[in-house]
Structures are given as C-alpha cells and as structure tokens.
Design an enzyme around this catalytic site. Structure first.
Site, PDB file in Angstrom:
ATOM      1  N   GLU A 101       1.057  -1.095  -0.019  1.00  0.00           N
ATOM      2  CA  GLU A 101      -0.091   0.063  -0.027  1.00  0.00           C
ATOM      3  C   GLU A 101       0.954   1.238  -0.252  1.00  0.00           C
ATOM      4  OE1 GLU A 101      -4.136  -1.283   2.031  1.00  0.00           O
ATOM      5  OE2 GLU A 101      -2.743  -0.344   3.269  1.00  0.00           O
TER       6      GLU A 101
ATOM      7  N   HIS B 139      -9.834   9.292   1.731  1.00  0.00           N
ATOM      8  CA  HIS B 139      -9.416   8.277   1.105  1.00  0.00           C
ATOM      9  C   HIS B 139      -9.446   8.331  -0.375  1.00  0.00           C
ATOM     10  CE1 HIS B 139      -8.430   4.270  -0.384  1.00  0.00           C
ATOM     11  NE2 HIS B 139      -8.473   3.839   0.722  1.00  0.00           N
TER      12      HIS B 139
ATOM     13  N   ARG C 273      -1.478   8.960   0.916  1.00  0.00           N
ATOM     14  CA  ARG C 273      -2.771   9.405   0.418  1.00  0.00           C
ATOM     15  C   ARG C 273      -3.149  10.879   0.366  1.00  0.00           C
ATOM     16  NH1 ARG C 273      -6.064   5.062   4.405  1.00  0.00           N
ATOM     17  NH2 ARG C 273      -5.183   3.377   3.160  1.00  0.00           N
TER      18      ARG C 273
ATOM     19  N   HIS D 155     -12.338   9.678   5.522  1.00  0.00           N
ATOM     20  CA  HIS D 155     -11.884   8.067   5.850  1.00  0.00           C
ATOM     21  C   HIS D 155     -11.528   7.935   7.169  1.00  0.00           C
ATOM     22  CE1 HIS D 155     -10.950   4.135   5.079  1.00  0.00           C
ATOM     23  NE2 HIS D 155      -9.471   4.601   5.412  1.00  0.00           N
TER      24      HIS D 155
ATOM     25  N   ARG E  85      -1.950   9.605   8.093  1.00  0.00           N
ATOM     26  CA  ARG E  85      -1.781   8.404   8.605  1.00  0.00           C
ATOM     27  C   ARG E  85      -1.213   7.543   7.384  1.00  0.00           C
ATOM     28  NH1 ARG E  85      -5.127   3.377   8.554  1.00  0.00           N
ATOM     29  NH2 ARG E  85      -6.766   4.719   7.441  1.00  0.00           N
TER      30      ARG E  85
HETATM   31  P1  FAD Z   1     -14.761   1.489  15.378  1.00  0.00           P
HETATM   32  O1  FAD Z   1     -14.407   0.208  14.630  1.00  0.00           O
HETATM   33  O2  FAD Z   1     -15.334   2.548  14.433  1.00  0.00           O
HETATM   34  O3  FAD Z   1     -15.801   1.125  16.436  1.00  0.00           O
HETATM   35  C1  FAD Z   1     -16.505   2.287  16.957  1.00  0.00           C
HETATM   36  C2  FAD Z   1     -17.529   1.584  18.025  1.00  0.00           C
HETATM   37  O4  FAD Z   1     -18.034   2.752  18.875  1.00  0.00           O
HETATM   38  C3  FAD Z   1     -18.601   0.978  17.539  1.00  0.00           C
HETATM   39  O5  FAD Z   1     -18.934  -0.089  17.921  1.00  0.00           O
HETATM   40  C4  FAD Z   1     -19.671   2.114  17.361  1.00  0.00           C
HETATM   41  O6  FAD Z   1     -21.002   1.649  17.618  1.00  0.00           O
HETATM   42  C5  FAD Z   1     -19.307   2.607  19.069  1.00  0.00           C
HETATM   43  N1  FAD Z   1     -19.884   3.876  19.288  1.00  0.00           N
HETATM   44  C6  FAD Z   1     -19.435   5.086  18.584  1.00  0.00           C
HETATM   45  N2  FAD Z   1     -20.360   6.120  19.270  1.00  0.00           N
HETATM   46  C7  FAD Z   1     -20.853   5.646  20.425  1.00  0.00           C
HETATM   47  C8  FAD Z   1     -21.833   5.777  21.392  1.00  0.00           C
HETATM   48  N3  FAD Z   1     -22.090   7.235  21.450  1.00  0.00           N
HETATM   49  N4  FAD Z   1     -22.253   5.157  22.162  1.00  0.00           N
HETATM   50  C9  FAD Z   1     -22.223   3.681  22.436  1.00  0.00           C
HETATM   51  N5  FAD Z   1     -21.058   3.096  21.075  1.00  0.00           N
HETATM   52  C10 FAD Z   1     -20.837   4.045  20.280  1.00  0.00           C
HETATM   53  N6  FAD Z   1      -7.595   0.648   8.937  1.00  0.00           N
HETATM   54  C11 FAD Z   1      -6.520  -0.120   8.663  1.00  0.00           C
HETATM   55  O7  FAD Z   1      -5.669  -0.297   9.598  1.00  0.00           O
HETATM   56  N7  FAD Z   1      -6.507  -1.114   7.644  1.00  0.00           N
HETATM   57  C12 FAD Z   1      -7.684  -0.878   6.732  1.00  0.00           C
HETATM   58  O8  FAD Z   1      -7.398  -2.032   5.960  1.00  0.00           O
HETATM   59  C13 FAD Z   1      -8.479  -0.355   6.874  1.00  0.00           C
HETATM   60  N8  FAD Z   1      -9.572  -0.167   6.200  1.00  0.00           N
HETATM   61  C14 FAD Z   1     -10.605   0.447   6.207  1.00  0.00           C
HETATM   62  C15 FAD Z   1     -11.843   0.517   5.236  1.00  0.00           C
HETATM   63  C16 FAD Z   1     -12.783   1.429   5.658  1.00  0.00           C
HETATM   64  C17 FAD Z   1     -14.060   1.121   4.729  1.00  0.00           C
HETATM   65  C18 FAD Z   1     -12.915   2.144   6.663  1.00  0.00           C
HETATM   66  C19 FAD Z   1     -14.231   2.916   6.948  1.00  0.00           C
HETATM   67  C20 FAD Z   1     -11.750   2.312   7.786  1.00  0.00           C
HETATM   68  C21 FAD Z   1     -10.762   1.588   7.373  1.00  0.00           C
HETATM   69  N9  FAD Z   1      -9.553   1.535   8.065  1.00  0.00           N
HETATM   70  C22 FAD Z   1      -8.490   0.679   7.964  1.00  0.00           C
HETATM   71  C23 FAD Z   1      -9.925   2.295   9.222  1.00  0.00           C
HETATM   72  C24 FAD Z   1      -9.717   1.499  10.593  1.00  0.00           C
HETATM   73  O9  FAD Z   1     -10.728   0.277  10.013  1.00  0.00           O
HETATM   74  C25 FAD Z   1     -10.481   2.145  11.772  1.00  0.00           C
HETATM   75  O10 FAD Z   1      -9.533   3.236  12.013  1.00  0.00           O
HETATM   76  C26 FAD Z   1     -10.694   1.557  12.884  1.00  0.00           C
HETATM   77  O11 FAD Z   1     -11.256   0.040  12.720  1.00  0.00           O
HETATM   78  C27 FAD Z   1     -11.236   2.100  14.074  1.00  0.00           C
HETATM   79  O12 FAD Z   1     -11.437   1.256  15.030  1.00  0.00           O
HETATM   80  P2  FAD Z   1     -12.142   1.591  16.509  1.00  0.00           P
HETATM   81  O13 FAD Z   1     -12.418   0.375  17.378  1.00  0.00           O
HETATM   82  O14 FAD Z   1     -11.505   2.773  17.071  1.00  0.00           O
HETATM   83  O15 FAD Z   1     -13.528   2.267  15.972  1.00  0.00           O
HETATM   84  C1  SIN Z   2      -7.348   0.595   2.342  1.00  0.00           C
HETATM   85  O1  SIN Z   2      -7.641  -0.806   2.333  1.00  0.00           O
HETATM   86  O2  SIN Z   2      -7.493   1.154   1.357  1.00  0.00           O
HETATM   87  C2  SIN Z   2      -7.618   1.290   3.753  1.00  0.00           C
HETATM   88  C3  SIN Z   2      -6.499   0.782   4.243  1.00  0.00           C
HETATM   89  C4  SIN Z   2      -6.512   1.969   5.443  1.00  0.00           C
HETATM   90  O3  SIN Z   2      -7.189   2.865   5.749  1.00  0.00           O
HETATM   91  O4  SIN Z   2      -5.596   1.808   6.340  1.00  0.00           O
END
Ligand code: FAD
Ligand code: SIN
Length: 571
Positions: free
Chosen positions: A122, A267, A316, A377, A412
């Site tokens: 990537e 993104h 990015r 993103h 990032r």
């Molecule tokens: P999240 O996974 O967003 O979880 C947040 C949680 O908090 C959820 O359960 C939600 O319901 C809960 N929540 C929020 N507000 C409240 C509230 N007020 N009350 C109760 N619950 C609440 N990163 C990588 O490293 N590699 C990748 O390949 C990658 N691909 C991605 C692809 C996409 C489409 C997206 C959107 C992001 C991607 N990212 C990737 C980024 C990465 O997925 C996220 O930054 C990471 O998963 C965030 O994890 P988290 O646990 O912090 O939050």
């Molecule tokens: C992607 O798969 O392009 C997302 C990866 C990331 O957000 O880290």
C-alpha cells in the site's frame, strides 16, 4: 412501566465494539467484570469494513525500524517517534495474538512450497507489508473477536446503547496523584512535561438505552472510550454512520484536551455511483493500486506521475489532493481507477468482495476502469492520551481512532490504524489492571441526573429537524472544510456551526433527547473543534491543505492542542 432511569455497576465500562473496544474487553475480562456497549448491533464500527489489512514487517528484508521510518515520513513532521517505535515494534506480537484468537489471514506458498502469510503493498510503505484476509480484513477480524467475546462469562455485551456523556466527579488531590505525560505534550514542549493534576476522575457514564427508551446511569471503576472516528461529519465518508465523533465530544465535554483535528484523511478511491445519494461511499482498497491499478481521466490519460515519484503509490494526502485538483481543473464529478490490465482471475481471487460489489452495481473491474472520488475516511486527531491509552482524567481511557496518541502525525500511513487499535488495547489492558483506585464505589453519583423525563422517541418532527441540521452541517464541512480549505471558507463554516451550536444549546435534552439530537450535538461540538484547529494552522502539511497557505511552515511543526476550560460536566 419502565422507569426513566436505571442504575448499573461494572468494573470496566468499554464504550464501542470495534477493533479497539472488542480486543480490550477480551483482554480485560480474564480478571475483570467488563461491560461492552455499542450504539447499534454487532458487528458494527469502521473496523468491520476494513479492507486492506494490518501493517506488520514480515518480509525477510523488512524490519520494524523500516516500518517506523515509513510511518514517520508519511506523518509530515508530526509523528511522535517514541509512539511510532512502540507501535511498529509491537506489530508482530499483535499479529500472533490475532492468530491465537482464530483470525485467518490470506496465505501463499513460499518457494519451497510452505505456506506463509501473503503480504500486500500500500501507499507510503517501502515493502510489501500488509497482512490481510483477502479484501475483507476487518470482517475476518471482527467475526473472530466477536465469537471469542461471546464465550467469555465475565464479558457482557449490550447493543443499542448510545453513550451520552461521562460522569466525572471532583476528587481530593491526595486520592488522585496521577501525573499525565502524553507524547503530544513531549513533542510540543521539547521534552517531558506534566499536565496539571486532574481535579476530577471519571466514575461512570450516562447511556441511552434505545430498546427500553430510558437512560442508564453506569458506575464503573474505569471507563474506556473506543468510539471510533468522526468522518461522518463530512457529507461523503467511507465509514458507517456511527462515526460521528461521539467519544471525542464526550471527552471534550468532560474536560479532556483534543489534538490535531484538522488532519482528517480523505481516502482517494471510493466508488462513484451517480444515482447514489447516500452519504456512505464504498471503498476501493489502496491494495488495488498496490497490485498495479492506476488513476486516469475519462480519456485514459494518467496523471499521478506529475504529482509524485511513486505515482499511484504516493501517500494518501498526495493522491487525494491530486484527484481533487484534476476534478476541479477539468470540472469533473469523478476520475477513474483501472486495474483491468491485470488478469481477470487474479483480480477476482485477490479482491473478491470488491469485484462482487462493483459487479452488482454494474461495474466490471476485470474489464473496465471504474469511476471514483475521494471521501472522508479517518480522523488522525482525537482525545490526547498517553502511550497506555490513558487520558488526563484518572479513570478515563481512550483507544483506537477516537484517540490522538502521536502515531499518525499529520497523515496516517495505510493500515496502521488497526495496528494501533491492537497495540494500544494491549497496553491499556495492562495499565487498567494496574489502576489502583476504585473512586467510583466511594463516590456518590446519585446527583448526576441530566435527563429526568422519558426520552422523546415519538416526535418524528423533532427528529426530522435534527436530521436536516445534520445534513446541512455535513454539506458545510464537505464544501468548506474539505481536502482543500482557506480562511474565508473556514470562517463561513465557523459561522454556520456557531448558529447550529445555539440551536443545540437551546434544545432541552432533559425532556426531549433522542438519537438524532444527541448525534447532532456531538457533530456540532466536533465540527467546531475541527474548524478551530484548521483555522489555527496557517500552513499546508499532510492532510491539511490550505489554498491560502500552500507551503509547509517549519515553525508550525507542532500539534494543534485545544483545551476545554468550560467542562460543563464536573459533577
Ligand atoms: P470503530 O471500529 O469505528 O468502532 C467504534 C465503535 O464505537 C462502534 O461499535 C460504535 O457503535 C461505537 N460507538 C460510537 N459512538 C458510540 C456511542 N455514542 N455510544 C455507544 N457506542 C458508540 N485501517 C487499517 O488499519 N487497515 C485497513 O485496511 C482499513 N480499511 C478501512 C476501510 C474502511 C471502509 C474504513 C471506514 C476504515 C478503514 N480503516 C482501515 C480504518 C480502521 O478501520 C479504523 O480506524 C478502525 O477500525 C477504528 O477502530 P475503532 O475500534 O477505534 O472504532
Ligand atoms: C484501504 O484498504 O485502502 C484502507 C486501508 C487503511 O485505511 O488503512
């Protein structure tokens, strides 16, 4: 009849069930009573939708040091070296932990015919370094972690619980001698610095139970915000709708500092479907460009080599800004991503989810270029924490996308976000287990009564108004605080947000709170913080590009830290 208010107790209250919250809950529930709350139903959060994978230096010629160097290079001068080293050095152990939880990653055969993990490439990474499960890494991880979590007796998972605010109480200095040193402070002040001792500690949270339509008052030794990012502040985002910055808003209202909120990642490559008015955009993983996909205009002309020596594999920020410039210059609604020159079988095998999704919408990735646009993103800034995920309020932690640890700096690098979730959840778990105090059980929270009437779930009219304001806010952020911004756009956005803040402040949450208004309140708080941060940074750096200050200013190589002096919920 269900009471308006119910009281609950737990040892550790984890808010959010993405990669950060789930992994932390699993680690802690070995010895603690853990309650894990989430807004919607499992699986949810951005984590489930992650495509590309997790960055781990596994290649024989790669190393954690090289991974750290690439992270720092992409971070445009604002990464904290100590955190970068800590996270990249911890990658291998977290990969082993995930494998032990039952996550299956894509394998290939080495030259001797032995299986090994397949590594994708990537942008910004000098090596093939991305461990993945085809193009649906998040789903593979979340499904495995949810299955583990559901087996643990000490761990209770509650869905449809919307966290409203934290409960913080004043504490005597003697009972709260914690000093707080965050990497963000060290970077900004050129050495160790201690933030003033907290005057209060976090002893619980108020939660809106959307099933019973009542408010729950949770008392807890420790509260962890794992609520993800804030990308839904913009009209077009790759994230699910839950990414409305709730944890950042809650932490801010409780008195936490926030840092670097002007750095929101867009993104570059999300599928553009003209008829689709939904705010969510489907991601086309960067790993496609890692396997040779290129960007082009409708006439087939490629443009990325004019912007960066690594062309499509540039960081990015560079790719998103290049697409934005092409779209503006030629007045286009989209550009194209093309991988059709690769073998169709290869494309289907490596990207089965994306190929199927595109085909369903009438685009054949194996035969044609597909229309793409950038979308919001990832939130690089967030609540200031230390390297254990602790905030400056004792008893309150923040991990995952909600936090600003210093890892990402001004931009990032791909696939470091899931990694940060796991490394920081492991560190926070250790810190929480060693957290000595139980201030919550000794503290009265009975006076914490912000909501004293049944919540208004019936008034469609009121919900409609909140949604209209949300939409207007998202459009403002998209148009004026997007990939490129300037002073007059930021001022226009600030004026709109001030007006929305008045509306939100005038709304009586004690009698009429519902999810739409609670969400709007959080969106307004966080959008204001983003705009304030963006106004302060009068330069272009990483993800923050100002057309009125197009150059980097080396005098501004510091984090943007905002401090809430008002702290309305002091108890
Ligand atoms: P999240 O996974 O967003 O979880 C947040 C949680 O908090 C959820 O359960 C939600 O319901 C809960 N929540 C929020 N507000 C409240 C509230 N007020 N009350 C109760 N619950 C609440 N990163 C990588 O490293 N590699 C990748 O390949 C990658 N691909 C991605 C692809 C996409 C489409 C997206 C959107 C992001 C991607 N990212 C990737 C980024 C990465 O997925 C996220 O930054 C990471 O998963 C965030 O994890 P988290 O646990 O912090 O939050
Ligand atoms: C992607 O798969 O392009 C997302 C990866 C990331 O957000 O880290």
């Amino acid at each position: 009849m269900t009471p308006y208010f119910t009281d609950h107790n737990t040892d550790v209250l984890v808010i959010g069930a993405g990669a950060a919250g789930l992994s932390l809950a699993i680690r802690l529930a070995v010895s603690q009573r853990v309650t894990l709350l989430l807004k919607d139903a499992l699986p949810d959060g951005a984590s489930y939708w992650a495509q590309g994978g997790i960055a781990v230096a596994l290649d024989a010629s790669d190393s954690a040091q090289a991974h750290a160097q690439d992270t720092i290079a992409v971070g445009a001068g604002l990464c904290c070296d100590e955190v970068v080293k800590f996270v990249t050095a911890g990658a291998r152990a977290q990969l082993d932990w995930l494998l032990a939880q039952g996550v299956s990653f894509t394998e290939e055969q080495d030259s001797a015919g032995h299986p090994r993990l397949h590594l994708a490439r990537e942008g910004g990474h000098g090596f093939r370094r991305i461990v993945h499960a085809d193009d649906a890494t998040g789903a593979a991880i979340q499904n495995a972690l949810i299955a583990q979590a559901q087996k643990i007796p000490n761990l209770t998972i509650l869905t449809s619980r919307f966290a409203i605010d934290l409960i913080c109480k004043p504490v005597a200095h003697s009972s709260c001698s914690q000093t707080f040193v965050s990497p963000v402070d060290q970077l900004n002040r050129g050495g160790a610095s201690v933030w003033p001792q907290a005057q209060k500690s976090c002893v619980g949270a108020l939660i809106y139970n959307e099933i019973e339509h009542c408010v729950e008052r949770w008392r807890s030794r420790v509260v962890v915000l794992a609520t993800g990012g804030a990308s839904h502040i913009w009209q077009h985002a790759t994230n699910p709708g839950a990414a409305s910055g709730d944890g950042i808003a809650m932490g801010w209202r409780a008195g936490c500092r926030v840092a670097n909120l002007e750095f929101n990642q867009f993104h570059p490559t999300c599928l553009f479907v003209p008829s689709d008015q939904a705010s969510r955009r489907f991601l086309l993983t960067e790993a496609l460009r890692g396997e040779g996909a290129y960007l082009q205009l409708a006439n087939g002309e490629r443009f990325m080599s004019a912007y960066h020596q690594d062309a499509e594999l540039a960081p990015r920020d560079v790719v998103a800004q290049a697409i934005h410039e092409q779209m503006t210059q030629h007045q286009l609604s989209h550009v194209y991503l093309n991988i059709s020159h690769r073998n169709a079988q290869f494309i289907r095998a490596h990207f089965p989810t994306i190929t199927a999704h595109c085909l369903h919408l009438g685009f054949d990735l194996t035969r044609e270029a597909v229309p793409i646009v950038p979308a919001a993103h990832y939130t690089c800034g967030g609540l200031v924490t230390d390297i254990d995920g602790a905030t400056e309020i004792p008893g309150l932690y923040a991990i995952g996308e909600v936090a600003c640890t210093g890892l990402h700096g001004a931009n990032r690098i791909a696939s470091n976000s899931l990694l940060e979730c796991f490394v920081l959840s492991a560190a926070a778990a250790q810190h929480i287990l060693a957290y000595p105090r139980d201030l919550a059980s000794a503290t009265s929270i009975e006076d914490t009564l912000v909501f004293d009437k049944a919540l208004d779930v019936t008034s469609k009219e009121r919900q409609g108004v909140a949604r209209a304001h949300q939409y207007a806010l998202q459009m403002t952020m998209w148009n004026d605080v997007g990939i490129v911004r300037n002073a007059s756009q930021l001022q226009r956005a600030a004026t709109h947000l001030d007006a929305l803040k008045h509306i939100v402040d005038a709304y009586d949450f004690t009698t009429g709170a519902n999810r739409d208004w609670l969400t709007l309140r959080n969106l307004v708080y966080v959008a204001q913080l983003i705009v304030r941060s963006a106004m302060q940074r009068t330069e272009s750096r990483g993800l923050h590009y100002r057309s009125d200050y197009p150059e980097i200013d080396f005098q501004q190589a510091r984090d943007t830290v905002l401090h809430n002096t008002a702290c309305p919920i002091l108890g």
